[in-house]
Design a protein around this motif. Sequence first.
Motif, PDB file in Angstrom:
ATOM      1  N   ARG A 218      -2.582  -0.379  -6.613  1.00  0.00           N
ATOM      2  CA  ARG A 218      -3.167  -1.504  -5.874  1.00  0.00           C
ATOM      3  C   ARG A 218      -4.218  -2.248  -6.713  1.00  0.00           C
ATOM      4  O   ARG A 218      -4.575  -1.831  -7.793  1.00  0.00           O
ATOM      5  N   CYS A 219      -4.657  -3.370  -6.169  1.00  0.00           N
ATOM      6  CA  CYS A 219      -5.679  -4.200  -6.809  1.00  0.00           C
ATOM      7  C   CYS A 219      -5.280  -4.615  -8.227  1.00  0.00           C
ATOM      8  O   CYS A 219      -6.124  -4.676  -9.126  1.00  0.00           O
ATOM      9  N   GLY A 220      -3.987  -4.908  -8.430  1.00  0.00           N
ATOM     10  CA  GLY A 220      -3.536  -5.358  -9.733  1.00  0.00           C
ATOM     11  C   GLY A 220      -3.495  -4.285 -10.793  1.00  0.00           C
ATOM     12  O   GLY A 220      -3.494  -4.588 -11.995  1.00  0.00           O
ATOM     13  N   GLN A 221      -3.442  -3.025 -10.352  1.00  0.00           N
ATOM     14  CA  GLN A 221      -3.429  -1.904 -11.285  1.00  0.00           C
ATOM     15  C   GLN A 221      -2.237  -0.992 -11.011  1.00  0.00           C
ATOM     16  O   GLN A 221      -1.686  -0.987  -9.904  1.00  0.00           O
ATOM     17  N   VAL A 222      -1.860  -0.225 -12.016  1.00  0.00           N
ATOM     18  CA  VAL A 222      -0.842   0.807 -11.852  1.00  0.00           C
ATOM     19  C   VAL A 222      -1.300   2.070 -12.557  1.00  0.00           C
ATOM     20  O   VAL A 222      -2.071   2.029 -13.519  1.00  0.00           O
ATOM     21  N   TYR A 223      -0.821   3.206 -12.042  1.00  0.00           N
ATOM     22  CA  TYR A 223      -0.915   4.449 -12.796  1.00  0.00           C
ATOM     23  C   TYR A 223       0.220   4.419 -13.810  1.00  0.00           C
ATOM     24  O   TYR A 223       1.361   4.086 -13.461  1.00  0.00           O
TER      25      TYR A 223
ATOM     26  N   VAL B 261       5.508   3.538 -13.761  1.00  0.00           N
ATOM     27  CA  VAL B 261       4.390   2.841 -13.114  1.00  0.00           C
ATOM     28  C   VAL B 261       4.371   3.193 -11.629  1.00  0.00           C
ATOM     29  O   VAL B 261       5.376   3.067 -10.933  1.00  0.00           O
ATOM     30  N   ILE B 262       3.231   3.657 -11.171  1.00  0.00           N
ATOM     31  CA  ILE B 262       3.019   3.939  -9.750  1.00  0.00           C
ATOM     32  C   ILE B 262       1.941   2.977  -9.267  1.00  0.00           C
ATOM     33  O   ILE B 262       0.879   2.865  -9.884  1.00  0.00           O
TER      34      ILE B 262
END
Length: 235
Positions: free
Chosen positions: A119-124, A115-116
């Motif tokens: 931001r804004c409650g998201q991950v790659y 997980v990278i």
Amino acid sequence: MKILSIDSSTKAASAAIVDNGKILAEYFLNTGFTHSQTLMPIIEHVLKESGSMLNDTDFISVTLGPGSFTGVRIGVASAKGLAFSENLPVIGVSALEALAYNLSGLKGEFLISPVIDARCGQVYNALFKYSNGNIERITEDRVIKITDLADCVKECDLPVYIIGDGTAPCLKEVSFPEVLTVPAALSEIRASSAALASIKIFEEKGACDSASIQPIYLQLPQATRELKKKTESQN
């Protein structure tokens, strides 16, 4: 097979020389300096300290993202320029796959969920299955809400390692069931891990010319997204 490997897809930057799977030299820097200042000196350092010349290498591996838009661009541009200067082939590696290879050498079967922070409650994120040294991709790279990732993990029937700089936001926002974490040092992308991932890619697909590699962004830069949202709200 000697590889010059480069990563600058997140806040840290690193370069490594890997010869037949053995790490000859690696330099990792996470001091907050910009990659435009540090990356080329790091590359020069690992070449010098390993007793290597650029034209000694069989190919260059570089992380293509996802991650920092600026960092990814700098890493890819550096790899392209170096490869072009010596007519070397290049292999692009997903930053998420490079993270998964940080766990190479462990025993057993489990899932790896790199997980990278996006931001804004998201991950790659992507999911990989690990079985006694073999890493198999399960999903493509994606941008996913942390809450949706938690639902995906709940459905897994194997232990799951969460790894990467998105680990802290994930654990802060959601209570994940039965997930494993790793020491902080293993949650940073390392050029040597990208090199190990590139060996498998080379064996399966071969390398390509420097003009063929392109960054993996997955989404527009935040400033562009905010401008687009503002424009749409005014229409």
